[in-house]
Design a protein around this motif. Structure first.
Motif, mmCIF file in Angstrom:
data_model
loop_
_atom_site.group_PDB
_atom_site.id
_atom_site.type_symbol
_atom_site.label_atom_id
_atom_site.label_comp_id
_atom_site.label_asym_id
_atom_site.label_seq_id
_atom_site.Cartn_x
_atom_site.Cartn_y
_atom_site.Cartn_z
ATOM 1 N N HIS A 99 -26.844 39.276 -147.647
ATOM 2 C CA HIS A 99 -26.165 39.884 -148.794
ATOM 3 C C HIS A 99 -24.928 39.085 -149.171
ATOM 4 N N ILE A 100 -24.232 39.600 -150.175
ATOM 5 C CA ILE A 100 -23.015 38.942 -150.649
ATOM 6 C C ILE A 100 -21.825 39.669 -150.019
ATOM 7 N N HIS A 140 -28.308 38.740 -157.947
ATOM 8 C CA HIS A 140 -28.587 39.356 -156.645
ATOM 9 C C HIS A 140 -28.574 40.887 -156.767
ATOM 10 N N CYS A 161 -30.905 43.984 -155.522
ATOM 11 C CA CYS A 161 -30.448 44.533 -154.238
ATOM 12 C C CYS A 161 -29.704 45.857 -154.410
ATOM 13 N N CYS A 165 -26.128 46.034 -152.431
ATOM 14 C CA CYS A 165 -24.969 45.449 -153.104
ATOM 15 C C CYS A 165 -24.674 46.170 -154.422
HETATM 16 ZN ZN LIG Z 1 -27.278 42.574 -151.347
#
Ligand SMILES: [Zn+2]
Ligand SMILES: [Zn+2]
Lengths: 181, 211
Positions: free
Chosen positions: B7-8, B32, B36, B39
């Motif tokens: 993930h970020i 992303h 996702c 997130c």
């Molecule tokens: Zn993510």
């Protein structure tokens, strides 16, 4: 069931009934705060006015994408105002994630909405207990006054509980979309 | 979308919400988040902090003229902004960056091609397409690099990255991503500095191909 906060009620009245009186209530609450925020982050009075005007119109026009199970009214409006400010400063459109389809047939789950409101109330309370220097740093970070390498989100703010609350809303949405197919 | 393991970071997500990220990186974050839920929830939580800050601001009177102007426009017909949706492996923000067109690929040598989406003072953003088993040239970094997998997978010294996974690398990382067996690996890659290649051939290519 418990009733929603005033802000959520106004926002839902705008979204579901195009209620102008509710929009006026939102305007009178948020527009002056937004102007304060814009002036603090260095916008001239004229540019601040433009941003407030555009952002509040977006609140009216984009209300269909507001979902109280996954967003806090003030947070949703904050992002609209920041996006508009960034677009104006950088003269380009800010990339945003693809919006999630919302099934039109189902309304909100009241208990999920109320729980979201309780989590954001806890967040506000936690923000109020920060030491002034730290409060200041958090404000700088979220108003875009720190670079990404300067931002260290070690604030002790209870973000984890809000996140899991929002994830529940997302999971419910995914579940319903499956059922709708 | 499940199965995403990379993930970020919270710091980058907060920077995205605050608008502090240069455009190439904010586009990778938006792409992303389009894939996702984890997130997406984090972003909404950071927005709630922004909301709490907005809520706390000392109100400054906006004046009746502005209020009247806004109310007068509520009934205006506005032409809706174009809404982009995902196309194949490309999430909506990437389709938007391509203005809805197909990517224009340019060869980078055998088994690799790229499509530059932007390259300016804010950094560069490109799509990379790498055939299975092919190596992306060994390189170090001048700054931050974010690589989001949109199709297929790659592996490097730090692990395996499949669809939706995002690798964030800094100056100190040197890595050799290799496209995994299976589908062609398509990535969205953002950097804020030109990539430095360590082998002689890609370095010769560098000014020409702008990688
Ligand atoms: Zn993510
Ligand atoms: Zn790299």
């Amino acid at each position: 069931p418990r009733t929603y906060s005033e802000q959520t009620q106004w926002m839902l009245a705008v979204r579901d009934r195009r209620d102008r009186a509710a929009f006026c209530a939102l305007f009178d609450y948020f527009a002056p705060r937004m102007r304060g925020m814009m002036m603090k982050s260095g916008m001239s009075s004229a540019v601040a006015d433009d941003i407030v005007q555009d952002a509040m119109l977006s609140v009216w026009r984009k209300s269909a994408s507001f979902n109280p199970e996954r967003a806090d009214v003030a947070g949703w409006i904050f992002q609209i105002a920041r996006n508009r400010q960034i677009d104006i400063i950088r003269k380009e459109r800010r990339p945003v994630p693809e919006e999630l389809a919302t099934p039109e047939t189902t309304g909100e789950h009241a208990e999920q909405v109320v729980a979201m409101e309780q989590e954001t109330a806890k967040l506000r309370a936690a923000l109020a207990t920060l030491k002034p220097e730290q409060r200041d740093l958090v404000e700088k970070a979220y108003l875009g006054e720190l670079t990404h390498s300067e931002i260290q989100i070690e604030t002790g703010l209870p973000l984890g509980t809000i996140k899991s609350r929002i994830r529940l809303g997302l999971e419910r949405l995914r579940h319903e979309l499956k059922g709708a197919r | 979308m499940s199965g995403i393991r990379h993930h970020i970071s919270e710091g980058l997500l907060a920077s995205y919400v605050a608008g502090s990220l240069p455009k190439p990186f904010s586009l990778v974050v938006a792409a992303h988040v389009s894939l996702c839920e984890t997130c997406r929830a984090s972003i909404a939580a950071h927005e709630a902090v922004g909301g709490a800050i907005l809520d706390d601001f000392e109100p400054i009177d906006v004046g009746d003229a502005l209020r009247d102007r806004v109310l007068a426009q509520l009934n205006d017909e506005v032409s809706p902004e174009p809404v982009y949706t995902a196309r194949g492996p490309l999430p909506a923000p990437v389709v938007e960056a391509l203005a809805g067109k197909e990517p224009k690929w340019r060869s980078l040598g055998p088994g690799a091609k790229q499509c530059i989406l932007s390259d300016d003072a804010q950094g560069s953003l490109r799509l990379l397409s790498i055939e299975p088993g092919m190596e992306m040239p060994d390189h170090g970094h001048g700054g931050l690099e974010m690589t989001l997998v949109l199709q297929g997978a790659f592996t490097d010294e730090t692990g395996r990255f499949g669809r939706g996974d995002c690798e964030v690398a800094n100056d100190d990382v040197e890595h050799t991503p290799i496209a995994a067996a299976g589908e062609v690996c398509i990535c969205l890659a953002a950097t804020d500095a030109p990539l430095k290649f360590n082998s002689i051939l890609p370095r010769l290519f560098q000014p020409f191909f702008r990688i």
